[in-house]
Scaffold this motif. Structure first.
Motif, short mmCIF file in Angstrom:
data_model
loop_
_atom_site.label_atom_id
_atom_site.label_comp_id
_atom_site.label_asym_id
_atom_site.label_seq_id
_atom_site.Cartn_x
_atom_site.Cartn_y
_atom_site.Cartn_z
N ILE A 117 0.84 -1.20 0.00
CA ILE A 117 0.00 0.00 0.00
C ILE A 117 0.88 1.26 0.00
O ILE A 117 0.46 2.32 -0.44
N ILE A 118 2.11 1.12 0.43
CA ILE A 118 3.00 2.29 0.48
C ILE A 118 3.71 2.52 -0.85
O ILE A 118 3.81 3.65 -1.33
N LEU A 119 4.19 1.45 -1.47
CA LEU A 119 4.93 1.63 -2.73
C LEU A 119 4.09 2.28 -3.83
O LEU A 119 4.61 3.12 -4.57
N PRO A 120 2.79 1.96 -3.94
CA PRO A 120 1.97 2.66 -4.94
C PRO A 120 1.92 4.17 -4.69
O PRO A 120 1.82 4.96 -5.63
N MET A 121 2.00 4.57 -3.42
CA MET A 121 2.04 6.00 -3.11
C MET A 121 3.38 6.60 -3.53
O MET A 121 3.44 7.71 -4.06
N TYR A 122 4.44 5.84 -3.32
CA TYR A 122 5.77 6.32 -3.73
C TYR A 122 5.82 6.51 -5.25
O TYR A 122 6.49 7.41 -5.75
N ALA A 123 5.07 5.65 -5.97
CA ALA A 123 5.04 5.79 -7.44
C ALA A 123 4.45 7.15 -7.81
O ALA A 123 4.83 7.75 -8.83
N LYS A 124 3.53 7.66 -6.99
CA LYS A 124 2.95 8.98 -7.26
C LYS A 124 3.87 10.11 -6.81
O LYS A 124 3.89 11.18 -7.39
N TRP A 125 4.60 9.88 -5.74
CA TRP A 125 5.34 10.97 -5.09
C TRP A 125 6.78 11.15 -5.58
O TRP A 125 7.37 12.19 -5.39
N ILE A 126 7.34 10.10 -6.16
CA ILE A 126 8.75 10.17 -6.56
C ILE A 126 8.85 10.32 -8.07
O ILE A 126 8.35 9.47 -8.82
N ASP A 131 13.98 13.86 -5.48
CA ASP A 131 12.98 13.44 -4.48
C ASP A 131 13.53 12.36 -3.54
O ASP A 131 12.84 11.94 -2.61
N LEU A 132 14.74 11.89 -3.79
CA LEU A 132 15.30 10.77 -3.02
C LEU A 132 16.40 11.25 -2.08
O LEU A 132 17.05 12.24 -2.36
N PRO A 133 16.66 10.57 -0.97
CA PRO A 133 15.89 9.41 -0.52
C PRO A 133 14.56 9.81 0.13
O PRO A 133 14.40 10.95 0.55
N VAL A 134 13.63 8.86 0.17
CA VAL A 134 12.41 9.02 0.96
C VAL A 134 12.60 8.16 2.20
O VAL A 134 12.83 6.96 2.10
N LEU A 135 12.54 8.79 3.37
CA LEU A 135 12.83 8.07 4.63
C LEU A 135 11.61 8.15 5.55
O LEU A 135 11.57 8.97 6.46
N ALA A 241 7.47 -4.15 -9.13
CA ALA A 241 6.08 -4.61 -8.99
C ALA A 241 5.11 -3.42 -8.98
O ALA A 241 4.00 -3.52 -9.51
N PHE A 242 5.53 -2.30 -8.40
CA PHE A 242 4.63 -1.15 -8.28
C PHE A 242 5.05 0.02 -9.17
O PHE A 242 4.53 1.13 -9.04
N ASN A 243 6.01 -0.25 -10.04
CA ASN A 243 6.43 0.74 -11.03
C ASN A 243 6.85 2.08 -10.40
O ASN A 243 6.36 3.14 -10.78
N LYS A 254 14.99 5.26 -13.94
CA LYS A 254 15.46 4.10 -13.18
C LYS A 254 14.46 3.72 -12.08
O LYS A 254 13.71 4.57 -11.61
N TYR A 255 14.51 2.45 -11.69
CA TYR A 255 13.70 2.02 -10.56
C TYR A 255 14.40 2.40 -9.26
O TYR A 255 15.63 2.34 -9.18
#
Ligand SMILES: [Zn+2]
Length: 477
Positions: A117-126, A131-135, A241-243, A254-255
């Motif tokens: 549920i968190i990685l799909p949000m990261y796909a929107k935010w990053i 934008d990195l790192p996200v901690l 998996a969550f692009n 890059k991923y």
């Protein structure tokens, strides 16, 4: 709690499992609830958790992490995106299938962990390397439908924090995993006074979906190991998996590289087991909800004694967490038992003679003779005693761990060590899955941890080929 009740705690040496449950219940840390496998954490148990939270949160913030919050429910299609992940967690997932009167078109999982549920949000935010790192981390609970449960050690719902970080490079993500491992080790050793072995898990013991799992393993007084915390290097598995992609400074898409990490309310169970005795809990001062309990011994000069006890509480309260137990419905003896059961590190008794002599009588929960301490300068004196207790509990636990850690050069020797010494058995391993499975099947022990930066020598205990790694085996919770 009467003196008779305290004596009803089974002996730790005779029935470790019943002793554990009795202490958790009688010290009022937790209780069974009407929902099978789910426990209620009582205020004194929750105070231990709050102590760990406060300590960890400061370390997390100091190292650039921030807290956030994500949904309790995960759509089934999201949980299925990372193949190994869903396989690992599927048998333990609780599902929501209906909302009000309406049957849902897609089942929703009550989070067993929150990558999906968190990685799909990261796909929107990053979007960019900028934008990195996200901690991020969140303090929450998760549900894993366990068949056999035990207070704190294994419950269907437990409290934890879960860190989820996103990085530009594999090296950055790995450094994050090691940073967190170090913070957890400090929590375990410096605060909880529980020595740990740190290192990585073998492939079969990794978190579902991780490329590498760093772990902390502690040895409990019944000779069983317990996993105290983990920090996972997730590689790019969840990113793919969550692009979750970003545009790097070289204009390439890059991923991200991600990590996740956690310690849970299971640590309260570790605390009970590691230091407790036949009279109940023994708490290291660093985590004890109260450092000191003051018990006035009331008699002829009640008003004087109470006033002295209150003054003492006020003086000590400037530096320590102090409980003044001035309840008049209980005898001093009753109170001594109660606070021993609850593991308060230091008890101060104040009676008429002590008031006259300008002193208090100090008793350590962890053992040793009573000692009279002058009220003048008592803050420093108690501070010194608390430091000593903290160190003593750690050294006691470490001496136990070290004397229950052996090595073996054959499978038979592992079986023998597990039966005779109990605890950790260090062996050489060729890194083949088959040899690991052989040890597991023939000894009932599992590979707990592969120490870092320790070069293997000798041969694999199973096949005799040159060893590529050391592994600590143990029976485990
Ligand atoms: Zn081998």
């Amino acid at each position: 709690m009467t003196e008779r009740e305290a004596s009803q705690i089974p002996k730790k040496d005779e029935n470790f499992s019943e002793w554990y449950t009795a202490v958790a219940l009688k010290a009022e840390l937790a209780d069974y609830s009407p929902v099978r496998g789910f426990m209620a954490i009582r205020p004194y148990g929750y105070a231990l958790w709050e102590g760990m939270q406060a300590w960890l949160d400061r370390r997390f913030k100091d190292t650039g992490h921030v807290s956030a919050y994500f949904p309790l429910l995960v759509p089934e299609s999201f949980l299925q995106k990372e193949a190994e992940h869903v396989q690992g967690f599927a048998p333990q997932v609780a599902w929501v299938t209906q909302g009000g009167d309406e049957k849902l078109s897609e089942r929703l999982a009550v989070r067993p962990t929150s990558e999906a549920i968190i990685l799909p949000m990261y796909a929107k935010w990053i979007q960019s390397y900028r934008d990195l790192p996200v901690l991020l981390l969140q303090w929450n609970s998760v549900v894993r439908w366990e068949r056999a449960t035990r207070l704190f050690l294994r419950t269907a719902e437990f409290l934890w924090h879960e860190g989820h970080t996103a990085h530009r490079t594999a090296e950055d993500a790995d450094a994050e995993c090691r940073l967190i491992l170090g913070i957890y080790r400090d929590l375990l050793e410096d605060v909880l006074a529980i020595p740990v072995l740190t290192g990585i898990k073998s492939k079969s013991e990794r978190f579902a979906g991780a490329d590498n799992t760093y772990t902390l393993e502690a040895l409990m007084p019944d000779g069983q190991a317990i996993q105290a915390g983990t920090s996972h290097f997730l590689g790019q598995n969840f990113a793919k998996a969550f692009n979750v992609k970003f545009l790097d400074s070289d204009n390439q898409e890059k991923y991200i590289w991600s990590t996740s990490w956690a310690v849970t309310t299971r640590l309260i169970g570790c605390l009970i087991m590691a230091h407790g005795d036949d009279r109940g809990l023994v708490l290291p001062p660093q985590i004890a909800p109260y450092h000191i309990v003051i018990v006035p011994i009331l008699g002829k000069e009640e008003a004087k004694v109470l006033a002295a006890a209150r003054d003492l509480a006020k003086t000590l309260g400037t530096r320590f967490r102090v409980k003044l137990d001035d309840r008049d419905a209980y005898t001093p003896g009753w109170k001594f038992n109660e606070w021993e059961l609850r593991g308060v590190p230091v008890r101060l008794e104040v009676g008429p003679r002590d008031v006259a002599a300008g002193q208090a009588v100090l008793v350590r929960r962890s053992g040793g003779a009573k000692q009279a301490v002058p009220v003048n300068g008592i803050t420093d004196a108690v501070g010194k005693v608390l430091d000593e207790i903290q160190k003593e509990l750690f050294h006691r636990a470490k001496a136990y761990r070290d004397s229950h850690t052996t090595s073996a050069d054959s499978v038979e020797a592992i079986v023998r060590a597990l039966a005779e010494v109990k605890g950790f058995v260090k062996v050489g391993w060729c890194e083949s899955q088959q040899c690991e499975d052989t040890i597991r099947e023939r000894t009932g022990a599992s590979p707990r941890v592969i120490p870092l930066d320790e070069k293997a020598r000798g041969n694999c205990v199973v096949c005799g080929k040159p060893a590529k790694a050391w592994v600590y085996y143990a029976r485990a919770y």
